[in-house]
Design a protein around this motif. Structure first.
Motif, short mmCIF file in Angstrom:
data_model
loop_
_atom_site.label_atom_id
_atom_site.label_comp_id
_atom_site.label_asym_id
_atom_site.label_seq_id
_atom_site.Cartn_x
_atom_site.Cartn_y
_atom_site.Cartn_z
N TYR A 166 38.29 -41.78 93.92
CA TYR A 166 36.86 -42.11 94.01
C TYR A 166 36.57 -42.69 95.39
O TYR A 166 37.06 -43.77 95.73
CB TYR A 166 36.46 -43.11 92.91
CG TYR A 166 36.67 -42.53 91.54
CD1 TYR A 166 35.71 -41.71 90.96
CD2 TYR A 166 37.86 -42.78 90.84
CE1 TYR A 166 35.92 -41.16 89.71
CE2 TYR A 166 38.07 -42.24 89.59
CZ TYR A 166 37.09 -41.42 89.03
OH TYR A 166 37.30 -40.87 87.80
N ARG A 174 33.22 -42.49 96.87
CA ARG A 174 31.79 -42.73 97.17
C ARG A 174 31.57 -44.23 97.40
O ARG A 174 31.95 -45.05 96.57
CB ARG A 174 30.88 -42.25 96.04
CG ARG A 174 29.39 -42.39 96.39
CD ARG A 174 28.51 -41.74 95.35
NE ARG A 174 28.44 -42.52 94.13
CZ ARG A 174 27.58 -43.52 93.94
NH1 ARG A 174 26.74 -43.87 94.91
NH2 ARG A 174 27.56 -44.18 92.79
N SER A 195 29.09 -47.13 97.49
CA SER A 195 27.75 -47.47 97.01
C SER A 195 27.11 -48.59 97.82
O SER A 195 25.89 -48.74 97.80
CB SER A 195 27.80 -47.88 95.53
OG SER A 195 28.69 -48.96 95.33
#
Length: 659
Positions: free
Chosen positions: A536, A538, A540
């Protein structure tokens, strides 16, 4: 989508309100009877301001017209001000969404370069041909079309509000700052010539509320004095009347009681006494009332005790009366002349000479006797020990002689100049610097002076250069200031000094390794760092300034947030030792791993810890230490990953990169 453009319209009156006699009478405080026409004589325009308010931007007319003033509607006519004519944009929610979507994707996460090799830094300093990239700075940009706000990435704000130094500004779709009347989807706003939004004030007989939006429910009334059988009162521009408060009218302050009537004479308001004359005006300065002098400060408060008026001190009793003549106040005698002024210096009173010091206290004088100076009190007694005279400290020994030079008094060293004054602060004697604190004590050992640390030896000498103190090695600049959290090149080798000033040894400093002597070892390769949230990537919320995502969250993000499902494994980014784990109200479940004497990684908001985790446990790069969650202050499942170097949060991208 085609966007609509709105241009500034001139303001026009849209409604003329004729006062209703019964309704107007109902506005009087305390009664329901007819209102006499007469009011206090007002010479010019009346401007009002409540003590707790900053006042309105527009000027009031003091004369009360027969009819209520017209309510101005900015939608029908805007002010004819060429400087304030700006293109206005009325964005619908869908247009805002389209704008947001058009901007999405322009930001990209870019890894920062690893710190430069100190040897490379040295070479770059000697290479005049190598150009450095220009660093963009956030701030105002002005061109022939107007002013824009440039972000740190070079982009400009568009179709949005921004708060800058406590003021709100709006930027149009071309990025330019808007002035004048502005119509948005939720209403009208007014931006001053400097672009800042007007709030809680009147503009062109339109009231702008606390959010800056025009409130059409607030109707303009011409302010003015009103009188009935109970007294005088004042009508505000919004139709209300002041009660239990101060109001400034025509440059004078008035006080209105709980029923809204103007008061006169002595009045205890809050914890202070005030005097308002027969016209209700609050008095300031000197006032002769009922045979006594009083002094009201600029806020109208009746003063008591010592008061400095101009360059002169006066003394008022608890009842505010000014005293004259000899007065014993506290333990000291003072003389106040017929005008109440506290006298200083030599004074001939009642056939005698007196000497009052700069504080007005009755003293005698310095006397030079033989080769020595002495000080005699009011009774002629010679003083000894420390004495504070005319803003300076002096020391007289047991014989009363004033001392000079270095003196050890009570086991402490002091420096007294040739005039006998005790010295403070930095003092250079020969080639040696000393520091005396505010009490005149010569300091030794470690001392924080201003924002820097210094070290004075047992003789008070300020040290410089490389010094071993308490088993640690420090570097003190030529100014004596301790080097901290920095690299220094000494005798051809590079050394790193921690935030506490001690030289680092046997440690990784970023991607550089210093050996047991503290010198950088260029042959040591930096350890590998693994991605702590496998699968993971990404981000944020990135490292640095941001808009707070939820209540309690910071606006300066000290790490990076990796969005991942609940329960995803969290890995140690490098080998090290668990130094802390547990629960914190903001971090939630967290783990801290030390990788070197100066480097620590932090993992926050975990749902749970890996089984067997304990303080002091050794972990390797890629070992599971916990699982993704949303504990603490969090808006959803994610891993907050931080790096601390020498106790301070730094950018994690200095150490890790996306797989």
């Amino acid at each position: 989508m085609k966007r609509k453009s709105f241009y500034a319209l001139g303001l026009a009156a849209v409604v003329a309100l004729t006062p209703n006699t019964a309704a107007f009478a109902a506005m009087q405080p305390g009664i329901q009877t007819e209102i006499p026409v007469a009011g206090p004589a007002l010479e010019e325009e009346t401007e009002t301001a409540i003590l707790t308010d900053t006042g309105d931007l527009s000027k009031d007319e003091s004369s009360a017209p027969e009819e209520q003033p017209e309510q101005v509607n900015p939608e029908e006519k805007m002010p004819e001000d060429s400087e304030n004519q700006q293109e206005q944009v009325n964005l619908t929610e869908s247009e805002n969404q389209e704008e947001a979507e058009s901007l999405e994707g322009q930001e990209s996460s870019q890894d920062q370069e690893e710190p430069e090799n100190p040897n490379d830094i040295q070479e770059d300093e000697t290479d005049d041909s190598q150009e450095q990239p220009e660093e963009l700075k956030e701030g105002w940009i002005t061109d022939e079309k107007g002013r824009r706000w440039q972000n740190s990435d070079g982009s400009f704000l568009q179709n949005t509000w921004k708060t800058i130094e406590g003021k709100n500004y709006y930027f149009d779709r071309n990025g330019y700052m808007v002035t004048g009347w502005l119509q948005l989807a939720d209403g009208w706003y007014y931006l001053q010539k400097d672009g800042s939004k007007v709030i809680s004030s009147w503009v062109d007989q339109c009231y702008l509320d606390a959010s800056g939006r025009w409130d059409t429910s607030v109707i303009w009334h011409t302010p003015g004095w009103q009188q009935n059988s109970n007294g005088w009162w004042w009508q505000n521009r919004d139709g209300s009347y002041p009660a239990s408060c101060w109001q400034k009218i025509d440059g004078s302050w008035y006080y209105f009681d709980g029923s809204g009537y103007m008061v006169t004479g002595w009045n205890l308001i809050g914890a202070s006494w005030y005097y308002l004359n027969g016209s209700g005006q609050m008095l300031t300065g000197w006032q002769y009332i009922n045979g006594s002098w009083y002094y009201m400060d600029t806020s109208g408060h009746m003063t008591t005790g010592w008061q400095k008026v101009g360059d002169t001190w006066y003394y008022m009793t608890a009842g505010g009366q000014m005293l004259t003549g000899w007065q014993q106040i506290g333990n000291c005698w003072y003389y106040l002349n017929g005008s109440g002024q506290m006298l200083t210096g030599w004074q001939y009173l009642n056939g005698c000479w007196y000497y009052m010091n700069s504080s007005g206290q009755m003293l005698t004088e310095w006397q030079e006797i033989g080769d020595s100076w002495y000080y005699m009190d009011g009774s002629g007694r010679m003083l000894t020990g420390w004495q504070y005279l005319n803003g300076c400290w002096y020391y007289m020994n047991g014989s009363g002689r004033m001392l000079t030079g270095w003196q050890q008094i009570g086991g402490i060293w002091y420096l007294l100049n040739d005039s006998g004054q005790m010295l403070t602060g930095w003092q250079q004697i020969g080639n040696i610097w000393y520091y005396m604190n505010s009490s005149g004590h010569m300091l030794t050992g470690w001392q924080q002076i201003g924002n820097c640390w210094y070290y004075m030896d047992g003789s008070g000498h300020m040290l410089t250069g490389l010094q071993t103190i308490g088993g640690a090695t420090y570097y003190l600049e030529d100014s004596g200031a301790m080097a901290a959290n920095t690299w220094k090149q000494l005798n051809g080798d590079w050394y790193h000094f921690s935030s506490g000033g001690a030289m680092d040894t046997n440690a990784w400093i970023g991607s550089y390794y210093v050996d047991e002597t503290g010198a950088w070892d260029p042959d040591q390769e930096a350890p590998d760092y693994v991605w702590p949230c496998p699968g993971y990537t990404r981000i944020s919320s990135d490292f640095g300034y941001r808009k707070s995502p939820t209540a309690g969250a910071s606006t300066y993000h000290n790490g990076i947030d990796m969005a991942a499902p609940q329960g995803t494994e969290i890995l140690s980014c490098s080998s090290g030792t668990v130094i802390a784990y547990g629960y914190n109200s903001s971090m939630g479940n967290y783990v801290k791993v030390r990788h070197s004497s100066s480097l620590v990684s932090v993992y926050m908001h975990m749902s749970s810890f890996v089984s067997g985790l304990s303080t002091g446990k050794t972990v390797q790069a890629g070992d599971v230490i916990g699982y993704v969650g949303s504990t603490g202050i969090s808006t959803g499942p994610h891993l907050h990953f931080s790096i601390m170097e020498n106790g301070s949060y730094i950018n994690p991208w200095n150490y890790i990169s996306k797989p």
